[in-house]
Design an enzyme around this catalytic site. Structure first.
Site, PDB file in Angstrom:
ATOM      1  N   SER A 173       0.941  -1.287   0.060  1.00  0.00           N
ATOM      2  CA  SER A 173      -0.057   0.008   0.072  1.00  0.00           C
ATOM      3  C   SER A 173       0.988   1.065   0.157  1.00  0.00           C
ATOM      4  O   SER A 173       1.594   1.308  -0.830  1.00  0.00           O
ATOM      5  CB  SER A 173      -0.808  -0.005   1.235  1.00  0.00           C
ATOM      6  OG  SER A 173      -1.805   1.029   1.089  1.00  0.00           O
ATOM      7  N   ASP A 295      -4.259  -4.818   6.121  1.00  0.00           N
ATOM      8  CA  ASP A 295      -4.850  -5.729   5.123  1.00  0.00           C
ATOM      9  C   ASP A 295      -3.785  -6.587   4.519  1.00  0.00           C
ATOM     10  O   ASP A 295      -2.686  -6.239   4.252  1.00  0.00           O
ATOM     11  CB  ASP A 295      -5.141  -4.522   3.892  1.00  0.00           C
ATOM     12  CG  ASP A 295      -5.956  -5.409   2.668  1.00  0.00           C
ATOM     13  OD1 ASP A 295      -6.484  -6.765   3.011  1.00  0.00           O
ATOM     14  OD2 ASP A 295      -6.033  -5.016   1.597  1.00  0.00           O
TER      15      ASP A 295
END
Length: 350
Positions: A173, A295
């Site tokens: 990310s 995540d």
């Protein structure tokens, strides 16, 4: 501790709304705004910001030029406020490559309403940026070109055959665009098929894949349903869509689909990792890299539980040590290593 923010945008409305939204957070203070980088430099002489929110297309000096100067002189966490337009996407990718750590997309119409609705995302992004590790970044060089395709040597063909049943899945990310550029540009065409989830908005992933394809020896493309994961190919999950790996006989096939966000993200790393655990079992390898949030941590744990090799990027080389930290704390990562060692793993040399 208060995070001091400088907003640089040529739109008075954007400056006003961003300031109002960010100042609602108890730990964030927009101490100044500027309509272009020249004014921004004047504000920075009075007080240096912890985080800069930067538009790209501005008068007098464009945001990209300003960013490059900044990262050379005094690296500072920068969040790009970019248009969703195609041109904006390409410029934003250049900014991420130059050292910006994250991007907030703004629509061309209804900007005020959008920013008001997205305030919690804005707060989270600024907080993540304030804790990021930012350093001077050597340019990858726009002159790096993909070599013209050549017939592989016999040894390469043998190696490609040997890796057909193996796949690699990568999740990342914040800071991931730089990290992916760093590792994928160093791997050979004989590497196993790779599927990647990089948290990124729609319209950006196609441009990102195209950019990587021009820098890397391997083929890089935005994933489409039915694409095979084959040696020398990297598939990037499209923004706004989940990416899964499915097994079809002896082949691994990509499935791309719209669905609800998982862990606040679409695409989600957890969705990709869990599918790899189901479809490939111990023939898959999972790697989780720099990023905010958690995540991918549970998906990586599922991969480890079925016998996959699982790796987390170490704290020192992460721009944001969020996702890898969660995976390590969960016991999902069998190995922890710096970014510099990951290309050898992808190429089968470690």
């Amino acid at each position: 501790m208060t995070i001091d923010v400088l907003v640089v945008d040529d739109s008075a409305v954007v400056r006003q709304v961003l300031s109002g939204v960010l100042n609602e957070a108890p730990d964030i203070n927009v101490y100044a705004t500027a309509s272009d980088p020249i004014f921004a430099q004047q504000q920075m002489q009075k007080k240096w910001p912890d985080v800069i929110l930067l538009d790209i297309e501005m008068p007098r000096m464009d945001g990209l030029t300003f960013l490059r100067h900044l990262m050379h002189e005094k690296p500072t966490p920068v969040i790009i406020c970019s248009s969703l337009a195609e041109k904006g996407a390409e410029l934003t990718l250049q900014a991420l490559s130059a050292g910006a750590i994250d991007v907030i997309t703004k629509p061309q119409l209804g900007v005020k309403d959008f920013l008001l609705e997205a305030k919690h995302l804005l707060w989270q992004t600024v907080r993540g940026a304030a804790g990021a590790h930012v350093s001077r970044r050597a340019s990858m060089g726009a002159d790096i070109k993909k070599a013209a395709p050549v017939m592989p040597a016999v040894a390469d063909l043998v190696s490609m055959t040997a890796t057909t049943d193996s796949i690699i899945v990568i999740g990342t990310s914040t800071g991931g665009t730089q990290a992916l550029e760093e590792i994928l540009s160093k791997i050979p065409r004989t590497c196993p098929g790779i599927a990647v989830v990089q948290h990124m908005p729609e319209k950006f992933t196609a441009a990102f894949a195209k950019r990587l394809d021009g820098l890397c020896e391997v083929d890089v493309k935005e994933a489409e349903s039915g694409d095979r994961l084959i040696p020398g190919r990297v598939l990037i999950a499209p923004g706004g869509h989940h990416l899964e790996v499915q097994r079809s006989g002896a082949q691994y096939i990509a499935k791309v689909f719209r669905g609800p966000s998982v862990n606040r993200h679409c695409p989600s790393v957890d969705v990709l990792f869990r599918s790899a655990a189901r479809a490939a079992g111990r023939n898959a390898m999972g790697i989780i890299m720099t990023g905010m949030g958690d995540d991918g941590a549970r998906g990586l744990l599922e991969m480890r539980q079925v016998g996959c090799r699982t790796i987390a990027q170490d704290e020192q080389s992460c721009i944001v040590f969020g996702m890898p930290k969660e995976a390590i704390n969960l016991g999902a990562a069998k190995e922890v290593m710096p970014l510099s060692q990951i290309p050898a793993v992808l190429g089968g040399k470690a």
